[in-house]
Design an enzyme around this catalytic site. Sequence first.
Site, PDB file in Angstrom:
ATOM      1  CD  GLN A 400      -2.827   1.210   2.391  1.00 22.93           C
ATOM      2  OE1 GLN A 400      -2.415   1.582   3.478  1.00 22.93           O
ATOM      3  NE2 GLN A 400      -4.089   0.831   2.205  1.00 22.93           N
ATOM      4  CB  CYS A 431      -4.325   7.591   5.563  1.00 25.97           C
ATOM      5  SG  CYS A 431      -3.333   7.780   7.059  1.00 25.97           S
ATOM      6  CG  HIS A 500     -12.692   2.223   7.300  1.00 35.88           C
ATOM      7  ND1 HIS A 500     -11.612   2.692   8.004  1.00 35.88           N
ATOM      8  CD2 HIS A 500     -13.562   1.767   8.230  1.00 35.88           C
ATOM      9  CE1 HIS A 500     -11.825   2.529   9.301  1.00 35.88           C
ATOM     10  NE2 HIS A 500     -13.004   1.972   9.448  1.00 35.88           N
TER      11      HIS A 500
END
Length: 693
Positions: A400, A431, A500
Amino acid sequence: MDELESKLVENPVVSAVSPSSASNTTQKTPEELVARSIAPVKREFLRPPPVRPCSSVNHEGAISDTKDKSARSAVDKEKKSKRQLKRERRQHQKSALNICPEVARTGDVNSCPYSDNCRFSHDMEAFLAQKLDDLEGECPFMSADEPCPYGLSCRFFNTHRNGVPAGMKNSRRRSSEVNGLSKDVQKLLWKNKKKFPNADAKLKALGLLGRANLKSKNLEEKEVDQLVLTNSHVTNGDGCTNFTNDTDAKVEISAKVAEEDGISETSAHDEDPPLKKPKCVADECCPGGAEDEGDRVIENAVCESSIEPEPEASADIMLPEDDRSLKLHPRERKIIDFREKLYLAPLTTVGNLPFRRVCKFLGADITCGEMAMCTNLLQGQASEWALLRRHSSEDLFGVQICGSYPDTVARAVELIDQECTVDFIDINMGCPIDIVVNKGAGSALLTKPMRMKSIIEAASGTMDKPLTVKVRTAYFEGKNRIHSLIADIDCWGASAVTIHGRSRQQRYSKLADWEYVYQCARKAPDALPIIGNGDIFSYEDWNRHKADCPELSTCMIARGALVKPWLFTEIKEQRHWDISSGERLNILKDFVRFGLQHWGSDTKGVETTRRFLLEWLSYTCRYIPVGLLDVIPQRLNWRPPSYYGRDELETLMVSDSAADWIRISEMLLGKVPEGFTFAPKHKSNAYDRAENG
């Protein structure tokens, strides 16, 4: 276990999981506790909260003495100049404790090729006199055919069968690990002389190479993103979005950019005659775009190819027409079948190679390395390249990366494709960490769809391996937007998308919004695999998400694997594993063995292994054994009360005290050095707020 039990009796556990009152817990039913996100531990295991030392927190809310000492030491370290710190490091390297690795390996003082110019000590007698005592257990390299690569410096030297053979060459310390950065390539990166022909050719084709300057680039993207966010968008027959904005507004943007650069349209055209606009990748996979002149102007902005690079900027980049025709289309690339596979998420700090080996042994199918920053990779930083290392047991492995601009991401992708053996590359666009977001990467890209498009197109067109993307639902809570981009991400060249179920603003608070993940999965094209992520902590969670939304290819497991890595075994065997403290200790022993093989069996490797073990123990202490619960399975957001384990070792493992974590590390790695302190690098707020859940 007799020796371990004797150590536990000598040093009884003095801390517990949480300062929650046991009396309040016993007065409520398990259902009431679950409703308040409190773990329903059986009454016979509950105990009053431990009495903390008076020095821990005073009445005015001051920090503890231990924290005061660590804070003062940090301040003292900051006061030292860089030159002084460098001098101290060199003096430490020259000390007798830092023996030359080559001398330690071979046992011959004359074996070092640098002789007197070596940075390390060659005094073997002084080193052996000051060397720490050997640790209990066997050297982790004894199973290999060749001798231990650390020789005299190994902390298990007394278990070496053949001692240190003279003239021994470099042994197989990492024979089972790949993806190291060669010194020649690293030097080219240090000198900024590394060429990226594939990435630069793709950037040139997209019109992203040779922008006037960074200021105009940022201004244009900011204005275009604002237009995309505020104006309506229409979906064509193939599911891709054609952004329709006013042509006059686009002309104003172009004029504003030109004025900002101090260049008029007339002078620009006089100096550089217009070149043929390359075809946009989105046009190839999403035919049927706008046909009138106004829509074509907007389409040029969306494709980000309105400006061609200067001939001098890319004179050395040649892509013949034959080579371009042989380039694989995104639809023709190798496809990874994610369906029904157990996917271990890329986890910062704790998701290192030894931890992934543990999870692989316990049933994980897909593993992914820790997030690496593209800028650090392109600078040749060894610490960043260490995040890309792969073990031979990881049969389906990806890395990643995270970056802010298409040029850095595309070049990092080409570099990884050349130097590493990976099955796929994942771009992190979710992130939430401030230092990443403030640089325009991670979750910040969720507010910049034009930048997302440029990065995915440039990266996917640079390599033939699958490119996946990991996102969150949105940047701001309550303003979900991935559902409107999911079809476009497929057109831009992504091979899979992981969602997510939280926004960036949520971080890890509250439960993941799986209903929205289902909505995105149903809206996505059939050819685009959607992977859900968030709060999977039992095989029942896994089964429920797969049953509620068959369109999901699989589910990614993140914090659940940190707390109980045997979750993969539970899912495959469809059971709640009431794992014993001894079985948990064996898993920690495996991690320590893998860590010593990865980081080394000398003193530095032992302490590095200890540090990462302690980081992991700060998560595993949140696990509540199945046999202690009135209601199973445990939920990830449950706050545990203060309770005893079924034996002394289990009580020690559920402690939230760093001192108890250090005691566990001493059972496996010997005594800590003098003055050793530890504070977890990550502190999740999953338990901190009452509304979580």
